[in-house]
Write an enzyme that holds these catalytic residues in place. Structure first.
Site, short mmCIF file in Angstrom:
data_model
loop_
_atom_site.label_atom_id
_atom_site.label_comp_id
_atom_site.label_asym_id
_atom_site.label_seq_id
_atom_site.Cartn_x
_atom_site.Cartn_y
_atom_site.Cartn_z
CG HIS A 15 -1.49 1.13 1.69
ND1 HIS A 15 -3.09 1.17 1.41
CD2 HIS A 15 -1.20 2.50 2.67
CE1 HIS A 15 -3.07 2.68 1.85
NE2 HIS A 15 -2.25 2.86 2.00
CD GLU A 16 1.67 3.75 3.71
OE1 GLU A 16 1.82 4.42 2.67
OE2 GLU A 16 1.42 3.43 4.63
CG HIS A 55 0.76 6.56 -0.50
ND1 HIS A 55 -0.47 6.31 -1.07
CD2 HIS A 55 0.38 5.83 0.39
CE1 HIS A 55 -1.85 6.60 -0.78
NE2 HIS A 55 -1.20 5.72 0.95
CG ASP A 68 -4.37 6.40 1.54
OD1 ASP A 68 -3.99 5.82 1.47
OD2 ASP A 68 -3.76 7.66 2.26
ZN ZN Z 1 -2.56 5.19 2.50
#
Ligand code: ZN
Length: 187
Positions: A119-120, A123, A129
């Site tokens: 997830h990170e 980014h 998000d």
């Molecule tokens: Zn996030």
């Protein structure tokens, strides 16, 4: 895709109605394989990742296999992986494919560390998000609850990354703090 091609595409869009511009960019179909000439290598560094170095390797493999335009390799420090205790996991994107990720050991003991890591990194690859609670989405993060361990980007998410690296989207510097929200049911 070459800058010339992008320029031509933008010129075409700008010639249209102003209202069509934004929608046009969003509704661009993914380029056909033969159309993709930009493939980026994101060099990541796990020397500061402590116990999460292996997790970062797994996440890098996932992003490499789920995208066409991105390869992640341990060839440098475009992306540093750090860890900390408390305060939440987050990502700092300096530009597309460049920045650093910090994994919070507290969150990584409650949630899947691999899902947090993937997830990170998402980014850093230009994804925002999307806290809609759906586990099939990677960018729903902690909103999908501690039981969600899915570490894979959904097709729309990996397609967005391919568009970002194909030059069809604008994704500049951004800091994603509170990037992994804790659901209300978790103390
Ligand atoms: Zn996030």
């Amino acid at each position: 895709m070459s800058p010339r091609r992008i320029g031509r595409r933008l010129t075409t869009l700008l010639a249209g109605a102003a209202t069509a511009l934004g929608l046009g960019l969003l509704s661009q179909p993914a380029p056909a394989a033969a159309d993709v000439t930009v493939a980026a290598t994101v060099c990541y560094n796990t020397s500061q990742a402590g116990p999460y170095a292996g997790t970062a390797d797994q996440a890098a493999s996932i992003w490499t296999s789920y995208t066409r335009n991105v390869t992640m390799s341990k060839c440098g420090s475009n992306l540093m992986i750090y860890y900390t205790t408390g305060g939440g996991s987050y990502a700092v994107r300096r530009s597309l494919g460049n920045g650093y990720v910090v994994i919070d050991t507290v969150q990584a003991s409650q949630y899947s560390p691999l899902r947090i890591m993937t997830h990170e990194i998402g980014h850093i690859l230009g994804l925002p998000d999307n806290y809609n609670g759906q586990c099939y989405l990677l960018m729903s993060g902690g909103s999908a609850g501690t039981g969600c361990t899915n570490p894979y980007p959904y097709s729309t998410e990996s397609a967005q990354v391919d568009r970002n690296f194909g030059g069809l989207a604008t994704t500049g510097a951004q800091v994603f703090r509170n990037s992994w929200p804790t659901p209300a049911t978790v103390g």
